[in-house]
Design an enzyme around this catalytic site. Structure first.
Site, mmCIF file in Angstrom:
data_model
loop_
_atom_site.group_PDB
_atom_site.id
_atom_site.type_symbol
_atom_site.label_atom_id
_atom_site.label_comp_id
_atom_site.label_asym_id
_atom_site.label_seq_id
_atom_site.Cartn_x
_atom_site.Cartn_y
_atom_site.Cartn_z
ATOM 1 N N ASP A 78 0.852 -1.203 0.000
ATOM 2 C CA ASP A 78 0.000 0.000 0.000
ATOM 3 C C ASP A 78 0.880 1.244 0.000
ATOM 4 O OD1 ASP A 78 0.753 -0.611 2.756
ATOM 5 O OD2 ASP A 78 -0.568 1.035 3.343
ATOM 6 N N GLU A 139 -0.041 -0.745 5.689
ATOM 7 C CA GLU A 139 1.052 -0.338 6.569
ATOM 8 C C GLU A 139 0.945 1.135 6.912
ATOM 9 O OE1 GLU A 139 5.227 0.972 7.618
ATOM 10 O OE2 GLU A 139 3.845 1.759 6.136
HETATM 11 ZN ZN LIG Z 1 6.912 2.314 4.103
#
Ligand SMILES: [Zn+2]
Length: 371
Positions: A78, A139
Site C-alpha cells: 500500500d 502499513e
Molecule cells: Zn513504508
C-alpha cells in the site's frame, strides 16, 4: 545477477497500479502473478476481512535447495495518497512524478527489490533456503496488515523488511512504541452573547491542556504530537464539546508511559479546574522494535553490504514499521533500504543506481542465508 532494467520496469508497472491502504487487491494480483512465475505458491491471510480491505496479506512460499532455517522477506504494497493519475518522469537517473502525485516508492521499491533479487538468484541457480515473501497491506494507516498478520501461517522465524530509504548502508534496528491518546471533553453550551458565564467552553479546556502539555521532542527517544482537534458548533455558542487526538512515541517503555500519563493528566486537570468533564482513551498502536544487533539478520545484512563495498551502520527511526509487529509476533528481523527519498510528499523520488544497490543487497542476503 540483478538487472537494473528489469528492476525499473517492475517498479514502473507497480506504481501505475493504484494501491491505497485497504485497496491493494489489484497490485497484489499483479505481484502474485510475478511470484507464481518464479515458482512460488501464493495464499492470502484474512487480515483484509478484519480491517475492511479488499485483500489480505500475500504470503508466497518457495521450497529451497539449500536447507537451513526458512527466511522471510517483506515489503508493504500500500502507499499514501495521492496516486490517482500518476505521471512518472525519469531524468538524470532519478525516477519521480510530475509533482502532482506521490510516487509510491515507499514501499513499491521494496516490493520490486524483493522480486528482482529473487528472480536474479533463481536464474543464477543459487541454492536458496525455504523462502516466504510477505507483502503486507495497510502499513501506512497504522501497520494494520502486519498487526493482523496470521503468524501461524509463517514458518520463517528470521527475516528482512525492505522499507527504508537512504543511506543504503544503514540497518534499522530499533523504532519506538506508540500510544494514541483521544481526549473527549464535555463542557456546557450557553449563548455566547447573552449568558457566556453559564457556559463551559470545551475548546478553552482543550487549549489550556494543550498549552500545558509536554509536546514535540521530549528527549532523544521520545516525541509527542497533538494531531487533530474537532469541536464547537458556532461562534454564538459556548463550545459544549471538543475532541483532541494526540500521539506519544518512545523507544523506552518507561518514558512512553511517563509521557502518556503526563498528557492524560493534563487533560484531566484542565477539565477539573474549569468545571468540564473529560474521558481520555489510550490505545497502544504498536510496541517498540529492537533487533538483536548480534543476531543473524543484522549480521547477514551487514555482510551483504560489505560485499558491495559499503560499511554497515545500525540506526534507529522515529517511525513505526511492519518490523515492529513481526518482532512482537516472534519473527525477528531488521530493516534495510531500497533508496527512496522524500517519501509521503509529491517530491518523492528514487535514484536508479541506489534502487539497484537496494536490490543487490537483498540478492546478496538471499545467497548468504542458506544453511
Ligand atoms: Zn513504508
Amino acid at each position: 545477477m540483478v538487472q537494473q532494467q528489469r528492476l525499473t520496469e517492475t517498479f514502473l508497472a507497480l506504481v501505475h497500479i493504484n494501491s491505497p491502504s485497504k485497496r491493494e487487491a489489484d497490485a497484489m494480483a499483479w505481484a502474485q502473478a510475478r511470484l507464481e512465475g518464479l515458482g512460488f505458491t501464493v495464499e492470502y491471510d484474512d487480515a483484509g476481512d478484519k480491517i475492511g480491505g479488499n485483500t489480505g496479506n500475500l504470503i508466497a512460499r518457495r521450497k529451497g535447495e539449500a536447507g537451513g532455517p526458512p527466511i522471510f522477506l517483506n515489503a508493504h504494497i500500500d502507499t499514501v495518497q495521492p496516486t490517482e493519475g500518476i505521471v512518472v518522469v525519469q531524468e538524470d537517473g532519478v525516477i519521480r512524478t510530475d509533482g502532482t502525485t506521490i510516487l509510491g516508492a515507499d514501499d513499491k521499491a521494496g516490493v520490486a527489490c524483493i522480486l528482482e533479487a529473487v528472480a536474479s538468484a533463481i536464474e543464477d541457480g543459487a541454492p536458496l533456503p525455504d523462502l516466504e515473501v510477505i507483502l503486507t497491506i495497510a502499513e501506512e494507516i497504522g501497520l494494520l496488515g502486519s498487526k493482523h498478520l496470521d503468524a501461524s501461517r509463517i514458518t520463517a522465524r528470521s527475516g528482512w523488511v525492505v522499507d527504508s530509504g537512504q543511506p543504503l548502508n544503514s540497518i534499522t534496528v530499533n523504532s519506538p512504541s506508540q500510544d494514541k491518546i483521544v481526549a473527549s471533553i464535555t463542557g456546557k453550551a450557553a449563548h455566547a452573547g447573552a449568558r457566556p458565564e453559564e457556559g463551559v467552553s470545551a475548546i478553552m479546556v482543550a487549549a489550556r491542556a494543550i498549552a500545558a502539555m509536554p509536546h514535540g521532542r521530549i528527549d532523544e527517544e521520545t516525541t509527542a504530537n497533538v494531531g487533530t482537534i474537532h469541536g464547537g458548533q458556532a461562534t454564538n455558542i459556548v463550545a459544549p464539546s471538543c475532541e483532541v487526538v494526540s500521539e506519544a512515541r518512545s523507544r523506552s517503555e518507561a518514558k512512553l508511559q511517563r509521557q502518556t500519563k503526563a498528557m492524560v493528566e493534563t487533560f484531566q486537570s484542565a477539565a477539573q479546574s474549569m468545571g468540564a468533564r473529560v474521558t481520555v482513551e489510550v490505545e497502544r498502536q504498536y510496541n517498540a522494535f529492537q533487533a538483536d544487533t548480534d543476531g543473524r539478520e543484522v549480521r547477514l545484512a551487514g555482510e551483504a553490504m560489505r560485499d558491495l563495498g559499503m560499511e554497515p551502520i545500525c540506526s534507529s527511526t522515529g517511525g513505526g514499521m511492519d518490523a515492529n509487529n513481526f518482532a512482537a509476533k516472534g519473527m525477528p528481523c531488521c530493516v534495510i533500504g531500497c533508496g527512496y527519498r522524500n517519501i509521503h510528499s509529491v517530491e518523492e523520488n528514487i535514484p536508479v543506481e541506489d534502487f539497484t544497490t537496494g536490490a543487490r543487497i537483498v540478492d546478496a542476503i538471499l545467497r548468504k542465508a542458506k544453511g
